[in-house]
Scaffold this active site. Structure first.
Site, PDB file in Angstrom:
ATOM      1  NE  ARG A  60      -4.183  -1.995   1.652  1.00 20.95           N
ATOM      2  CZ  ARG A  60      -5.172  -2.321   2.455  1.00 20.95           C
ATOM      3  NH1 ARG A  60      -5.292  -1.705   3.632  1.00 20.95           N
ATOM      4  NH2 ARG A  60      -6.061  -3.213   2.107  1.00 20.95           N
ATOM      5  NE  ARG A  77      14.065 -24.918   6.999  1.00 20.49           N
ATOM      6  CZ  ARG A  77      13.852 -23.887   7.804  1.00 20.49           C
ATOM      7  NH1 ARG A  77      14.104 -22.657   7.405  1.00 20.49           N
ATOM      8  NH2 ARG A  77      13.403 -24.066   9.027  1.00 20.49           N
ATOM      9  CG  ASP A  93      21.379 -16.108   9.934  1.00 17.97           C
ATOM     10  OD1 ASP A  93      21.973 -15.050  10.139  1.00 17.97           O
ATOM     11  OD2 ASP A  93      21.923 -17.184   9.624  1.00 17.97           O
ATOM     12  CG  ASP A 153      14.817 -17.845  16.806  1.00 19.69           C
ATOM     13  OD1 ASP A 153      13.890 -18.373  17.433  1.00 19.69           O
ATOM     14  OD2 ASP A 153      15.308 -18.337  15.765  1.00 19.69           O
ATOM     15  N   GLY A 172       7.302 -14.503  35.606  1.00 24.67           N
ATOM     16  CA  GLY A 172       7.529 -14.824  37.021  1.00 24.67           C
ATOM     17  C   GLY A 172       8.100 -16.219  37.237  1.00 24.67           C
ATOM     18  CD  GLU A 187       8.772 -19.640  40.807  1.00 31.88           C
ATOM     19  OE1 GLU A 187       8.346 -20.283  39.829  1.00 31.88           O
ATOM     20  OE2 GLU A 187       8.158 -18.657  41.287  1.00 31.88           O
ATOM     21  CE  LYS A 243       8.792 -17.707  44.688  1.00 34.65           C
ATOM     22  NZ  LYS A 243       8.740 -17.053  43.400  1.00 34.65           N
ATOM     23  CG  HIS A 299       4.192 -21.748  40.928  1.00 36.95           C
ATOM     24  ND1 HIS A 299       3.028 -21.018  41.051  1.00 36.95           N
ATOM     25  CD2 HIS A 299       5.184 -20.847  40.783  1.00 36.95           C
ATOM     26  CE1 HIS A 299       3.319 -19.736  40.972  1.00 36.95           C
ATOM     27  NE2 HIS A 299       4.629 -19.597  40.813  1.00 36.95           N
ATOM     28  NE  ARG A 351       2.703 -34.423  35.492  1.00 33.47           N
ATOM     29  CZ  ARG A 351       2.971 -35.248  36.508  1.00 33.47           C
ATOM     30  NH1 ARG A 351       4.222 -35.416  36.897  1.00 33.47           N
ATOM     31  NH2 ARG A 351       2.009 -35.898  37.124  1.00 33.47           N
TER      32      ARG A 351
HETATM   33  O1  F6P Z   1      14.103 -19.583  13.899  1.00 33.96           O
HETATM   34  C1  F6P Z   1      12.792 -19.691  14.332  1.00 33.96           C
HETATM   35  C2  F6P Z   1      12.528 -21.054  14.917  1.00 33.96           C
HETATM   36  O2  F6P Z   1      11.183 -21.130  15.327  1.00 33.96           O
HETATM   37  C3  F6P Z   1      13.467 -21.461  16.050  1.00 33.96           C
HETATM   38  O3  F6P Z   1      13.131 -20.860  17.280  1.00 33.96           O
HETATM   39  C4  F6P Z   1      13.316 -22.962  16.018  1.00 33.96           C
HETATM   40  O4  F6P Z   1      14.463 -23.592  16.532  1.00 33.96           O
HETATM   41  C5  F6P Z   1      13.187 -23.246  14.545  1.00 33.96           C
HETATM   42  O5  F6P Z   1      12.721 -22.059  13.943  1.00 33.96           O
HETATM   43  C6  F6P Z   1      12.232 -24.355  14.208  1.00 33.96           C
HETATM   44  O6  F6P Z   1      12.348 -24.575  12.841  1.00 33.96           O
HETATM   45  P1  F6P Z   1      11.375 -25.575  12.016  1.00 33.96           P
HETATM   46  O7  F6P Z   1      10.051 -24.886  11.901  1.00 33.96           O
HETATM   47  O8  F6P Z   1      12.060 -25.735  10.717  1.00 33.96           O
HETATM   48  O9  F6P Z   1      11.276 -26.823  12.828  1.00 33.96           O
END
Ligand code: F6P
Length: 309
Positions: free
Chosen positions: A10, A57, A88, A112, A170, A172, A198, A200, A233
């Site tokens: 736009r 890719r 990247d 990231d 928050g 720990e 706490k 948890h 967990r």
């Molecule tokens: O780079 C973004 C990201 O989500 C990373 O945090 C994670 O390691 C990667 O891509 C997962 O990639 P894919 O979707 O190819 O499994």
């Protein structure tokens, strides 16, 4: 990314530019998967995650032959400038096109937040809010059962999401890619936390926190908790972090980056990347951005421990 695409279309059209969309990233560029865009093509997309242009890719693009095929597509369509949105890999591809003489501006997009020179990339804030929503929900069960939860978040080798989610959520304990795992310290901390009352013990682990063998430390942390006498967990949040309706911050960032990229192309610039610095949009050389390793904020890092008390 949709907010950015919408802004490029736009804002570009308002400046008198014809805008094309390349579907499936560099793979689409190699295979001539190009569509004409107009303001209706981007109507309503600002509230959706992902990208309407899709992504892929494209290993072939890393080869000179692949890049030549991409250049043929650009020449055939008479492309005079490109905006490349991505992390990247995409930004390295943008640099390659720039070095082949194509005017290119890169826009950083990666949950990231591992792209240098910019305080934020597109998608980070939405991912962070998704993590916080999950942590809040997990805390309900954790508190009801007085349990320890190990929550693994994305971020590749960068600990941004883990640190910010840990402080804002928050937690720990926050385990970053740079953290040293000391069983006796963690055992002492988890016991002391429950003794302090706490309800948890939430541990946020960055997926980039790995053992020397390259395995995630998540199961190791869980075992330490168990051996300390508590019932752990594990939740690996995974790809839920990558989707969903973008936050207002991300919509505005994508919009501002997109408009700035158009401005810079019209000003004759190339080989640059849009950056957010102190709430201003600036550009830096793509080479500089790609050669800069972002650091975690020390002012936030120092808050993690005292706020977990
Ligand atoms: O780079 C973004 C990201 O989500 C990373 O945090 C994670 O390691 C990667 O891509 C997962 O990639 P894919 O979707 O190819 O499994």
């Amino acid at each position: 990314m949709n907010a950015c695409i919408r802004a490029v279309v736009r804002y570009g059209m308002a400046a008198g530019v014809d805008v094309l969309g390349i579907r499936r990233g560099f793979a689409g560029l190699i295979n001539n998967d190009v569509i004409e865009m107009d303001s209706r093509a981007v109507g309503g997309i600002i509230r959706f995650g992902g990208t309407v242009l899709m992504s892929a890719r494209a290993l072939e693009f890393k080869t000179e032959a692949g890049q030549q095929r991409a250049l043929e597509t650009l020449n055939a369509w008479g492309v005079e400038g490109m905006v490349v949105i991505g992390g990247d890999g995409s930004l390295n591809g943008a640099l390659a096109l720039h070095e082949h003489g194509v005017p290119v501006i890169g826009v950083p997009a990666s949950i990231d937040n591992d792209i240098g020179c910019t305080e934020m990339s597109i998608g980070v804030d939405t991912a962070l809010n998704t993590i916080l929503d999950a942590v809040d929900k997990i805390k309900d069960t954790a508190s009801a059962h007085q349990r320890a939860f190990v929550i693994e978040v994305m971020g590749r080798s960068h600990g941004y999401l883990a640190l910010m989610a840990g402080v804002a959520g928050g937690a720990e304990l926050i385990v970053l890619p740079t953290s040293k795992i000391d069983q006796s310290v963690i055992s002492k901390d988890v016991r002391a936390a429950f003794l302090r009352g706490k309800p948890h013990f939430i541990i946020i682990v960055a997926e980039g926190a790995k053992t020397e063998n390259g395995e995630t430390v998540t199961p190791i942390i869980s075992r330490i908790i168990e051996e300390a006498g508590h019932e752990p967990r594990i939740t690996v949040l995974g790809h839920v972090q990558r989707g969903g309706s973008p936050t207002a911050f991300d919509r505005l960032l994508g919009t501002r980056f997109g408009a700035a990229a158009v401005d810079r192309l019209l000003a004759g610039e190339s080989g640059k990347m849009t950056c957010l610095q102190s709430d201003r949009i600036i550009t830096v050389d793509l080479k500089e951005a790609l050669g800069t390793t972002p650091q975690l904020r020390s002012d936030i890092l120092r808050l993690a421990e005292p706020l977990a008390m």
